[in-house]
Design a protein around this motif. Structure first.
Motif, PDB file in Angstrom:
ATOM      1  N   VAL A  17       0.734  -1.125  -0.067  1.00 46.13           N
ATOM      2  CA  VAL A  17       0.112  -0.192  -0.058  1.00 46.13           C
ATOM      3  C   VAL A  17       0.903   1.132   0.045  1.00 46.13           C
ATOM      4  N   LEU A  18       1.861   1.318   0.902  1.00 44.59           N
ATOM      5  CA  LEU A  18       2.758   2.489   0.940  1.00 44.59           C
ATOM      6  C   LEU A  18       3.401   2.607  -0.529  1.00 44.59           C
ATOM      7  N   ALA A  19       4.037   1.617  -0.940  1.00 47.34           N
ATOM      8  CA  ALA A  19       4.782   1.708  -2.215  1.00 47.34           C
ATOM      9  C   ALA A  19       3.698   2.307  -3.431  1.00 47.34           C
ATOM     10  N   VAL A  20       2.534   1.928  -3.254  1.00 51.06           N
ATOM     11  CA  VAL A  20       1.434   2.322  -4.254  1.00 51.06           C
ATOM     12  C   VAL A  20       1.298   3.658  -4.213  1.00 51.06           C
ATOM     13  N   ARG A  21       1.153   4.404  -2.812  1.00 49.74           N
ATOM     14  CA  ARG A  21       0.719   5.720  -2.415  1.00 49.74           C
ATOM     15  C   ARG A  21       2.112   6.702  -2.771  1.00 49.74           C
ATOM     16  N   ARG A  22       3.365   6.086  -2.417  1.00 54.26           N
ATOM     17  CA  ARG A  22       4.305   7.054  -2.855  1.00 54.26           C
ATOM     18  C   ARG A  22       4.647   7.085  -4.442  1.00 54.26           C
ATOM     19  N   ALA A  23       4.240   6.118  -4.995  1.00 53.07           N
ATOM     20  CA  ALA A  23       4.621   5.904  -6.403  1.00 53.07           C
ATOM     21  C   ALA A  23       3.391   6.846  -7.266  1.00 53.07           C
ATOM     22  N   GLU A  24       2.325   6.721  -6.551  1.00 55.07           N
ATOM     23  CA  GLU A  24       1.309   7.672  -7.301  1.00 55.07           C
ATOM     24  C   GLU A  24       1.509   9.298  -6.944  1.00 55.07           C
ATOM     25  N   GLN A  25       1.856   9.575  -5.696  1.00 54.35           N
ATOM     26  CA  GLN A  25       2.309  10.795  -5.434  1.00 54.35           C
ATOM     27  C   GLN A  25       3.230  11.395  -6.445  1.00 54.35           C
ATOM     28  N   GLU A  26       4.399  10.541  -6.709  1.00 51.81           N
ATOM     29  CA  GLU A  26       5.347  11.060  -7.615  1.00 51.81           C
ATOM     30  C   GLU A  26       4.779  10.958  -8.965  1.00 51.81           C
ATOM     31  N   LEU A  27       3.961  10.255  -9.353  1.00 44.63           N
ATOM     32  CA  LEU A  27       3.301  10.064 -10.948  1.00 44.63           C
ATOM     33  C   LEU A  27       2.701  11.373 -11.159  1.00 44.63           C
ATOM     34  N   PHE A  28       2.029  11.828 -10.008  1.00 47.42           N
ATOM     35  CA  PHE A  28       1.267  13.346 -10.203  1.00 47.42           C
ATOM     36  C   PHE A  28       1.900  14.418  -9.678  1.00 47.42           C
ATOM     37  N   ALA A  29       3.114  14.315  -9.067  1.00 38.80           N
ATOM     38  CA  ALA A  29       3.701  15.574  -8.841  1.00 38.80           C
ATOM     39  C   ALA A  29       3.738  16.749  -9.684  1.00 38.80           C
ATOM     40  N   GLY A  30       3.592  17.910  -9.407  1.00 38.02           N
ATOM     41  CA  GLY A  30       3.763  18.982 -10.273  1.00 38.02           C
ATOM     42  C   GLY A  30       2.640  19.200 -11.398  1.00 38.02           C
ATOM     43  N   ARG A  31       1.607  18.212 -11.258  1.00 36.63           N
ATOM     44  CA  ARG A  31       0.660  18.278 -12.614  1.00 36.63           C
ATOM     45  C   ARG A  31      -0.531  19.384 -11.761  1.00 36.63           C
ATOM     46  N   GLU A  32      -1.068  20.121 -12.880  1.00 32.50           N
ATOM     47  CA  GLU A  32      -2.101  20.977 -12.594  1.00 32.50           C
ATOM     48  C   GLU A  32      -3.433  20.067 -12.241  1.00 32.50           C
ATOM     49  N   PRO A  33      -4.460  20.621 -11.315  1.00 29.77           N
ATOM     50  CA  PRO A  33      -5.617  19.731 -11.231  1.00 29.77           C
ATOM     51  C   PRO A  33      -6.282  19.245 -12.320  1.00 29.77           C
ATOM     52  N   GLU A  34      -6.190  20.224 -13.555  1.00 29.24           N
ATOM     53  CA  GLU A  34      -6.925  19.747 -14.663  1.00 29.24           C
ATOM     54  C   GLU A  34      -6.405  18.277 -15.184  1.00 29.24           C
ATOM     55  N   GLU A  35      -5.059  18.317 -15.230  1.00 33.69           N
ATOM     56  CA  GLU A  35      -4.243  17.207 -15.596  1.00 33.69           C
ATOM     57  C   GLU A  35      -4.490  15.993 -14.913  1.00 33.69           C
ATOM     58  N   ILE A  36      -4.500  16.098 -13.564  1.00 35.32           N
ATOM     59  CA  ILE A  36      -5.089  15.036 -12.471  1.00 35.32           C
ATOM     60  C   ILE A  36      -6.350  14.515 -12.820  1.00 35.32           C
ATOM     61  N   ILE A  37      -7.339  15.476 -12.999  1.00 33.23           N
ATOM     62  CA  ILE A  37      -8.515  15.167 -13.094  1.00 33.23           C
ATOM     63  C   ILE A  37      -8.536  14.278 -14.632  1.00 33.23           C
ATOM     64  N   ALA A  38      -8.079  15.007 -15.739  1.00 32.47           N
ATOM     65  CA  ALA A  38      -8.233  13.990 -16.861  1.00 32.47           C
ATOM     66  C   ALA A  38      -7.396  12.513 -16.693  1.00 32.47           C
ATOM     67  N   ALA A  39      -6.368  12.479 -15.857  1.00 28.54           N
ATOM     68  CA  ALA A  39      -5.828  10.998 -15.725  1.00 28.54           C
ATOM     69  C   ALA A  39      -6.498  10.204 -14.918  1.00 28.54           C
ATOM     70  N   THR A  40      -7.391  10.605 -14.217  1.00 28.37           N
ATOM     71  CA  THR A  40      -8.235   9.817 -13.580  1.00 28.37           C
ATOM     72  C   THR A  40      -9.721   9.421 -13.610  1.00 28.37           C
ATOM     73  N   ARG A  41     -10.285  10.508 -14.466  1.00 27.22           N
ATOM     74  CA  ARG A  41     -11.801  10.590 -14.643  1.00 27.22           C
ATOM     75  C   ARG A  41     -12.299   9.302 -15.001  1.00 27.22           C
ATOM     76  N   TRP A  42     -11.847   8.603 -16.155  1.00 33.85           N
ATOM     77  CA  TRP A  42     -12.255   7.569 -16.619  1.00 33.85           C
ATOM     78  C   TRP A  42     -11.701   6.204 -15.934  1.00 33.85           C
ATOM     79  N   ARG A  43     -10.786   6.339 -15.054  1.00 33.58           N
ATOM     80  CA  ARG A  43      -9.984   5.074 -14.679  1.00 33.58           C
ATOM     81  C   ARG A  43     -10.845   4.458 -13.578  1.00 33.58           C
ATOM     82  N   TYR A  44     -11.861   5.500 -12.912  1.00 28.87           N
ATOM     83  CA  TYR A  44     -12.658   4.809 -11.827  1.00 28.87           C
ATOM     84  C   TYR A  44     -14.064   4.859 -12.107  1.00 28.87           C
TER      85      TYR A  44
END
Length: 450
Positions: free
Chosen positions: A423-450
């Motif tokens: 769990v901790l590894a996934v959380r850290r990796a996803e934080q790094e994956l989205f680090a520095g991205r604008e909210p619009e980019e985060i939304i676009a990357a996750t909107r249809w994944r869930y």
């Protein structure tokens, strides 16, 4: 093993009679994505007895299907076995010819996989039962429905009716009726289905059941809504943030604590009728909410929703029917309180693995009983209207939640090292994956994944 095989043969015969050809075996990974393998009905006996192969690396998959590392697994080596829970197998009303069953994950030696999230939830449910306590749980499922189209395009809504408006039911009455019918045909008891606040947003609530069963049902409800949406030329998003500055989708967990036939949330000397045990349990949950967010609000996208004045539960406080508090106490109406009293945890969303959520909440609640905790003073008003610092905010981003999780001895012990580390590894990796991205980019990357 022979008993499982014999029972699976009987189940397979019933499925053939119901014109079911394929059984989907589902599990949810630590990024909150529902994964699946499927077998023909003729292969159900072998799947029940021996399992179906699935690589351990799924424990460290991220939302974008990239893979990080932990001791549980990260590469191509090794194998686990998916074994369907035949008690929860159900033909899918919106997918003719298909059935679904949640799967437990085992090693090739048929021992439980220590990273199995469903097994973790079952262990925590059993830990409560060993104390003479049972729990009933239910997850409110919110989603936004949009017209089908390319995933990179902003959503276009099939209804523009007002929030909670009757107009939305007129616009999408056939669709909502089919969602209701499909859920009921699958054996679920629907309590409510209605329009919600955001554009194109709806909510469905089903009857409470045991924690593991409630997590199973949360997965099944979302899959059913998605399947019905596709049949209507629509697509559904359960993501916590669908539009910038929108209220987004939650996945509120309702929970009641029982000893025998008595609801411990009613008739006690504590606040609003809580018994001493129930008060300690919910005090433990409230105290642990910062670290529980790693399980219940696990994606950076969730913190775009978890803000004040959106009824998301952004404040670490509790209150009777206070929809801005993270922990809302619900007594129920006069005449039904002995059965209806429960608590709602509002700060979670559907990027969470529901098995991790119910297991983690139970662990925190039992720790509250062990420590004899008491609830802090009740927040009886909108916490956002109070002077700054009057009521603590929950973590405002994933790094803060991760830091709280790393300090939690209770959750680390409850999860066990392999699952905790994954769990901790996934959380850290996803934080790094989205680090520095604008909210619009985060939304676009996750909107249809869930």
């Amino acid at each position: 093993m022979a008993e499982r095989a014999a029972r699976a043969r009987l189940v397979a015969d019933r499925l053939r009679t119901a014109a079911v050809d394929v059984v989907a075996l589902g599990w949810v990974d630590n990024a909150g994505i529902a994964r699946v393998k499927a077998v023909p009905v003729g292969g159900l006996e072998h799947a029940a007895a021996r399992g179906v192969g699935a690589a351990p690396c799924f424990d460290v998959f991220l939302v974008d299907d990239s893979i990080t590392e932990s001791r549980v697994g990260s590469g191509p080596v090794g194998d686990l076995r998916l074994r369907p829970d035949l008690d929860r197998l159900v033909p899918l009303a919106a997918q003719p010819g298909w059935a679904w069953a949640p799967a437990d994950r085992h090693t090739q030696d048929d021992t439980p996989h220590p990273g199995c999230q469903r097994r973790f939830a079952r262990r925590m449910e059993s830990a409560a039962r060993e104390r003479g306590l049972t729990l009933l749980a239910g997850v409110e499922v919110e989603w936004v429905v949009a017209l089908a189209g390319p995933p990179e395009e902003p959503p276009r809504y099939p209804t523009h009716g007002p929030a909670y408006g009757l107009q939305r039911l007129a616009d999408l009455s056939d669709y909502l009726r089919d969602v209701l019918r499909a859920l009921e045909h699958q054996g679920l008891t629907v309590l409510q289905i209605h329009p919600e606040y955001a554009p194109g947003q709806f909510e469905v609530s089903v009857a409470a059941e045991g924690p593991v069963a409630a997590a199973d049902t949360a997965v099944l409800v979302r899959h059913t809504v998605r399947a019905v949406s596709i049949r209507h030329g629509l697509r559904a998003s359960f993501a916590p943030a669908v539009e910038p500055d929108g209220v987004g989708n939650g996945a509120h967990l309702h929970l009641s604590l029982w000893r025998g036939e008595r609801n411990l949330g009613h008739g006690g000397p504590g606040p609003h009728g809580l018994t001493e045990e129930a008060q300690a349990f919910f005090a433990g949950v409230l105290a642990a909410l910062p670290e529980l967010l790693v399980l219940g609000t696990p994606s950076p996208a969730g913190y775009l929703r978890l803000v004040p004045s959106r009824w998301a539960g952004a404040y670490q406080c509790w209150g009777l029917e206070n929809r801005e508090a993270a922990l809302r106490l619900v007594t129920g109406s006069a005449g039904e309180r002995s059965s209806a009293a429960n608590a709602e945890i509002k700060c979670f969303d559907a990027t969470a693995n529901p098995y991790l959520v119910v297991g983690g909440v139970i662990a925190a609640g039992l720790a509250g009983i062990d420590q004899g905790l008491r609830l802090p003073p009740e927040t009886t008003v909108d916490p956002a209207a109070l002077p700054p610092g009057s009521v603590p905010r929950l973590p405002t981003d994933l790094p803060q939640a991760i830091a709280a999780f790393e300090r939690s001895a209770v959750l680390r012990e409850a999860l066990g090292e392999p699952l905790y580390e994954a769990v901790l590894a996934v959380r850290r990796a996803e934080q790094e994956l989205f680090a520095g991205r604008e909210p619009e980019e985060i939304i676009a990357a996750t909107r249809w994944r869930y």
